[in-house]
Design an enzyme around this catalytic site. Structure first.
Site, mmCIF file in Angstrom:
data_model
loop_
_atom_site.group_PDB
_atom_site.id
_atom_site.type_symbol
_atom_site.label_atom_id
_atom_site.label_comp_id
_atom_site.label_asym_id
_atom_site.label_seq_id
_atom_site.Cartn_x
_atom_site.Cartn_y
_atom_site.Cartn_z
ATOM 1 N N LEU A 1 0.846 -1.194 0.000
ATOM 2 C CA LEU A 1 0.000 0.000 0.000
ATOM 3 C C LEU A 1 0.883 1.246 0.000
ATOM 4 C CD1 LEU A 1 -2.530 -1.161 2.776
ATOM 5 C CD2 LEU A 1 -2.290 -1.981 0.432
ATOM 6 N N ASP A 2 1.312 1.656 -1.181
ATOM 7 C CA ASP A 2 2.293 2.734 -1.296
ATOM 8 C C ASP A 2 1.635 4.003 -1.847
ATOM 9 O OD1 ASP A 2 4.704 4.073 -1.277
ATOM 10 O OD2 ASP A 2 5.364 3.269 -3.202
ATOM 11 N N GLY A 3 1.900 5.124 -1.185
ATOM 12 C CA GLY A 3 1.466 6.407 -1.742
ATOM 13 C C GLY A 3 0.489 7.202 -0.902
ATOM 14 N N SER B 1 1.438 -0.144 -5.590
ATOM 15 C CA SER B 1 0.870 1.069 -6.168
ATOM 16 C C SER B 1 1.923 2.155 -6.322
ATOM 17 C CB SER B 1 -0.285 1.565 -5.293
ATOM 18 O OG SER B 1 0.141 1.743 -3.957
#
Length: 308
Positions: A57-59, A253
């Site tokens: 879960l990046d960003g 992501s």
């Protein structure tokens, strides 16, 4: 008085949702009703469906900066995106979904941010427990993966309650990696596998020099034979992720291609998919394109698995 940058307000989160609904992604999602979604999934289901999808879960923080919001708003909106992504995965028939919720390395972030994320996790887990009867109807089992002793106590207690409440379910699985890194998981598995070999394995290691023979599976001592062998299967069953098959797709992501110390042991032969969307922007189409990419590479991936 300066406002704590981690504390967000309901109005800021409302602004995020309004911006999303007015944007291109919102227009796509808003025009996609349940009937059309089922039709798309029916077409996709004519080809192999991944059994296990893992997500980094990046960003969240970049999303907050992009919209001039507090970091807390980014994490909250990321949670909303997570709920949507999970729904789409289960609708298409993905049995296992793993999310990288909080790395051991994340404990090195600012104390106020760590506290905020811990509070958010506790709040969402406790909210989940209030709806556990509905969750059980769908047969969802929740497992928290990692060094749970590192979690703040209220979060750990809530996580244990959630696992206990869904322990009898087996239709679908949600694995939440918290206080997790592969560099912690792998040495831990090696240590436990060695302990399982009792004295024979310990003796084999001590006198390995000049007496042992190395092969592809491990060290074999001439005096102890197969009792002093650590095989890949021994390590697999001691991994935190030993409760699930290896992922078919690893999604990160925000367009990043780094694995960030996540599932390094389990992703040798899986598809790596990196949509440019920041995590709070993830939705239906990102899930669809990821599965289509998997299907287009299915024969190659299966061939590599058989060769392993």
């Amino acid at each position: 008085m300066q406002v704590n940058p981690i504390i967000t307000t309901d109005s800021s989160l409302k602004l995020v949702e309004e911006e999303r609904s007015n944007g291109r992604i919102g227009n796509f999602l808003g025009g996609l009703n349940a009937t059309l979604r089922k039709l798309v999934f029916r077409v996709i289901a004519s080809r192999p469906i991944p059994e296990h999808i893992a997500f980094i879960l990046d960003g969240n923080r970049r999303f907050a900066r992009k919209w001039n919001l507090t970091e807390g708003a980014g994490h909250k909106t990321g949670f909303l995106a997570l709920m949507s992504v999970l729904k789409y995965c289960y609708e298409i028939g993905v049995k296992y979904v793993t999310i990288y919720a909080f790395s051991l390395d994340n404990f090195n972030r600012r104390p106020d941010e760590v506290q905020y994320v811990m509070d958010l996790m506790q709040d969402k887990i406790e909210g989940f427990l209030k709806e556990v009867s509905i969750i059980n109807q769908y047969g969802v089992r929740v497992l928290f993966i990692g060094d749970l002793d590192r979690l703040y106590e209220p979060v750990r207690i809530a996580a244990e309650k959630a696992m206990e409440a869904t322990a009898k379910n087996s239709t679908t699985y949600l694995l939440v990696c918290v206080a997790y890194t592969s560099s912690h998981e792998i040495p831990r598995a090696i240590h436990e596998a060695c302990e399982e070999k009792d004295g024979a394995m310990a003796n084999s290691i001590r006198d390995m020099k000049g007496k042992g023979v190395f092969n592809g599976d491990g060290y074999t001592n001439v005096n102890h034979g197969s009792q002093a062998v650590i095989k890949v299967v021994d390590l697999d069953k001691h991994m935190y992720m030993g409760v699930a098959p290896d992922p078919d797709i690893l999604v990160r992501s925000s367009g990043e291609t780094r694995l960030s110390n996540f599932l390094l042991w389990q992703t040798t032969n899986c598809l790596l998919y990196s949509p440019k969307a920041l995590w709070p922007e993830m939705g239906f189409w990102q899930v669809v394109w990821g599965i289509l990419e998997f299907q287009n590479n299915y024969n190659y991936l299966e061939k590599k698995k058989k060769q392993a």
